[in-house]
Write an enzyme that holds these catalytic residues in place. Structure first.
Site, PDB file in Angstrom:
ATOM      1  N   GLU A  75      -2.290 -16.089 -10.793  1.00 50.92           N
ATOM      2  CA  GLU A  75      -1.314 -15.304 -11.560  1.00 50.92           C
ATOM      3  C   GLU A  75       0.121 -15.739 -11.299  1.00 50.92           C
ATOM      4  OE1 GLU A  75      -2.020 -11.170 -10.741  1.00 50.92           O
ATOM      5  OE2 GLU A  75      -3.943 -11.195 -11.767  1.00 50.92           O
ATOM      6  N   ASN A  93     -12.305   1.141  -5.879  1.00 49.03           N
ATOM      7  CA  ASN A  93     -11.947   0.850  -7.272  1.00 49.03           C
ATOM      8  C   ASN A  93     -13.162   0.289  -8.007  1.00 49.03           C
ATOM      9  OD1 ASN A  93     -10.893  -0.165  -9.669  1.00 49.03           O
ATOM     10  ND2 ASN A  93      -9.566  -1.661  -8.679  1.00 49.03           N
ATOM     11  N   TYR A 120       0.835  -1.199   0.000  1.00 46.39           N
ATOM     12  CA  TYR A 120       0.000   0.000   0.000  1.00 46.39           C
ATOM     13  C   TYR A 120       0.872   1.253   0.000  1.00 46.39           C
ATOM     14  CZ  TYR A 120      -4.168  -2.782   0.785  1.00 46.39           C
ATOM     15  OH  TYR A 120      -5.194  -3.687   0.633  1.00 46.39           O
ATOM     16  N   CYS A 130      -6.457  -4.383  -8.046  1.00 45.22           N
ATOM     17  CA  CYS A 130      -6.218  -4.046  -6.641  1.00 45.22           C
ATOM     18  C   CYS A 130      -5.852  -5.278  -5.824  1.00 45.22           C
ATOM     19  CB  CYS A 130      -7.404  -3.298  -6.042  1.00 45.22           C
ATOM     20  SG  CYS A 130      -9.001  -4.029  -6.340  1.00 45.22           S
ATOM     21  N   HIS A 131      -6.133  -6.470  -6.336  1.00 43.40           N
ATOM     22  CA  HIS A 131      -5.733  -7.681  -5.614  1.00 43.40           C
ATOM     23  C   HIS A 131      -4.212  -7.830  -5.566  1.00 43.40           C
ATOM     24  CE1 HIS A 131      -6.178  -8.995  -9.847  1.00 43.40           C
ATOM     25  NE2 HIS A 131      -5.202  -9.840  -9.579  1.00 43.40           N
TER      26      HIS A 131
END
Length: 169
Positions: free
Chosen positions: A164, A129, A106, A137-138
């Site tokens: 991912e 978002n 962050y 945002c993950h």
């Protein structure tokens, strides 16, 4: 402007989508929050039932089938959004630059958005978002790598990061 709502299945549950007349993505929700989010970002804009544009559906299918770069092929826009300017919008746009499989803190997000030291404010912006998943945002985690803060739930965040190929602690 008119926005069109549709829904697509995914391994992390149904995705509610809002697109504009040009087929650009304007909103994603993992639950029933799409209508509320679109009313917040685009007050007075009608949200009508519609179909998911084929290129958007194909890119989402490709992403969930393992193509980590597929989200980069999705056309999206924040044009006309209430929070389309300022720090919040800079946070949202900075999300676009985080590659699949990587995470940042962050604090790093706040720095990339031009406000070093504003990690908490970055968290608030990420929570709002409107294009979650695509503006990823993950991929933002706690300073120690901990899974914190994701509107879609920490289980989804963890699943998406593993999907991912991100290294998780």
């Amino acid at each position: 402007m008119r926005l069109f709502a549709s829904e697509v299945p995914s391994p992390v549950g149904p995705l509610a989508l809002a697109t504009d007349e040009a087929g650009r993505l304007r909103g994603v929700s993992f639950g029933d929050g799409l209508k509320r989010a679109m009313a917040r970002e685009y007050p007075g804009v009608a949200l009508e039932a519609g179909q998911t544009p084929a290129p958007l559906a194909a890119a989402l299918d490709d992403y969930f089938a393992g193509d980590r770069e597929a989200l980069m092929r999705i056309e999206w826009s924040l044009e006309g959004a209430v929070a389309g300017d300022g720090f919040q919008a800079r946070v949202w746009r900075a999300l676009w630059g985080i590659p699949a499989g990587q995470t940042i803190s962050y604090g790093e997000m706040a720095k990339r958005a031009g406000e070093p030291g504003a990690a908490q404010a970055a968290g608030v912006a990420l929570n709002r978002n409107p294009i979650a998943l695509v503006l990823a945002c993950h991929r933002v985690v706690g300073a120690d790598g901990a899974m914190v803060g994701f509107g879609g739930g920490l289980e989804r965040k963890t699943w998406l990061l593993r999907h991912e190929g991100a290294l998780l602690i």
